[in-house]
Scaffold this motif. Structure first.
Motif, PDB file in Angstrom:
ATOM      1  N   UNK A  93       0.609  -1.316   0.063  1.00  0.00           N
ATOM      2  CA  UNK A  93       0.189   0.094   0.288  1.00  0.00           C
ATOM      3  C   UNK A  93       0.966   1.040   0.418  1.00  0.00           C
ATOM      4  N   UNK A  94       1.851   1.720   0.813  1.00  0.00           N
ATOM      5  CA  UNK A  94       3.404   2.316   0.628  1.00  0.00           C
ATOM      6  C   UNK A  94       3.625   2.682  -0.535  1.00  0.00           C
ATOM      7  N   UNK A  95       3.843   1.633  -1.406  1.00  0.00           N
ATOM      8  CA  UNK A  95       4.437   1.757  -2.854  1.00  0.00           C
ATOM      9  C   UNK A  95       3.368   2.281  -3.797  1.00  0.00           C
ATOM     10  N   UNK A  96       2.244   1.656  -3.649  1.00  0.00           N
ATOM     11  CA  UNK A  96       1.432   2.165  -4.643  1.00  0.00           C
ATOM     12  C   UNK A  96       0.769   3.410  -3.616  1.00  0.00           C
ATOM     13  N   UNK A  97       0.955   4.584  -3.110  1.00  0.00           N
ATOM     14  CA  UNK A  97       0.561   5.492  -2.738  1.00  0.00           C
ATOM     15  C   UNK A  97       1.257   6.428  -3.063  1.00  0.00           C
ATOM     16  N   UNK A  98       3.196   6.142  -2.384  1.00  0.00           N
ATOM     17  CA  UNK A  98       3.966   7.084  -2.494  1.00  0.00           C
ATOM     18  C   UNK A  98       3.895   7.305  -5.067  1.00  0.00           C
ATOM     19  N   UNK A  99       3.623   6.239  -5.219  1.00  0.00           N
ATOM     20  CA  UNK A  99       3.083   6.133  -7.340  1.00  0.00           C
ATOM     21  C   UNK A  99       2.498   6.663  -7.223  1.00  0.00           C
ATOM     22  N   UNK A 100       0.996   7.187  -6.429  1.00  0.00           N
ATOM     23  CA  UNK A 100      -0.061   7.612  -6.539  1.00  0.00           C
ATOM     24  C   UNK A 100      -0.263   8.981  -6.962  1.00  0.00           C
ATOM     25  N   UNK A 101       0.868   9.192  -5.589  1.00  0.00           N
ATOM     26  CA  UNK A 101       1.096  10.630  -5.368  1.00  0.00           C
ATOM     27  C   UNK A 101       1.952  11.162  -6.525  1.00  0.00           C
ATOM     28  N   UNK A 115     -10.468  -0.495   0.451  1.00  0.00           N
ATOM     29  CA  UNK A 115     -10.306  -2.077   0.387  1.00  0.00           C
ATOM     30  C   UNK A 115      -8.986  -2.313   1.636  1.00  0.00           C
ATOM     31  N   UNK A 116      -7.868  -1.340   1.152  1.00  0.00           N
ATOM     32  CA  UNK A 116      -7.158  -1.314   1.993  1.00  0.00           C
ATOM     33  C   UNK A 116      -6.846  -0.882   3.671  1.00  0.00           C
ATOM     34  N   UNK A 117      -8.306  -0.162   4.544  1.00  0.00           N
ATOM     35  CA  UNK A 117      -8.896   0.254   5.575  1.00  0.00           C
ATOM     36  C   UNK A 117      -9.060  -0.602   6.068  1.00  0.00           C
TER      37      UNK A 117
END
Length: 127
Positions: A17-25, A119-121
């Motif tokens: 989730x952290x990697x996905x969120x960094x990519x999104x930002x 979904x992640x939360x």
């Protein structure tokens, strides 16, 4: 904190989730700059931001309802695979002069994000 990270499932979900969120930002930060560089238009850049933020207003309130009914792990896997498939399409945007494609990709990526967040939360407390 260390005891929580020793849980293998939690560590995988959290780090993914952290990697996905960094990519999104990073995408959210880079796309407006790219759009302005290509078009030179503040109107086109603001239109891109509107295309990115519109799914939050349209799907944000109902995405969690659907995620609660679906398998959360499957939502995360399929959602990330969809994002991995649509982001490389951005490479076609400047090569062929298809600037409109950037708007479509931004809208689609943001729509998928509306389902990934709940979904992640919802999956984290179950671990």
């Amino acid at each position: 904190m260390i005891a929580t990270l020793k849980n293998r499932n939690f560590l995988f979900l959290w780090s993914g989730g952290l990697i996905s969120m960094i990519g999104t930002w990073m995408l959210l930060a880079a796309l407006p700059f790219y759009m302005y560089q290509v078009t030179g238009s503040a109107l086109a850049t603001s239109g891109l931001l509107m295309a990115y933020l519109a799914p939050g207003m349209v799907f944000g309130s109902v995405a969690g309802v659907f995620v609660d009914r679906w398998n959360r792990k499957r939502v995360l896997v399929i959602g990330n695979l969809i994002q991995a498939a649509i982001i490389p399409v951005l490479l076609l945007a400047d090569a062929n002069g298809w600037i409109w494609l950037i708007y479509v990709i931004a809208f689609a990526e943001s729509t998928v994000n509306q389902f990934l967040g709940p979904a992640e939360n919802a999956l984290l407390p179950r671990l």
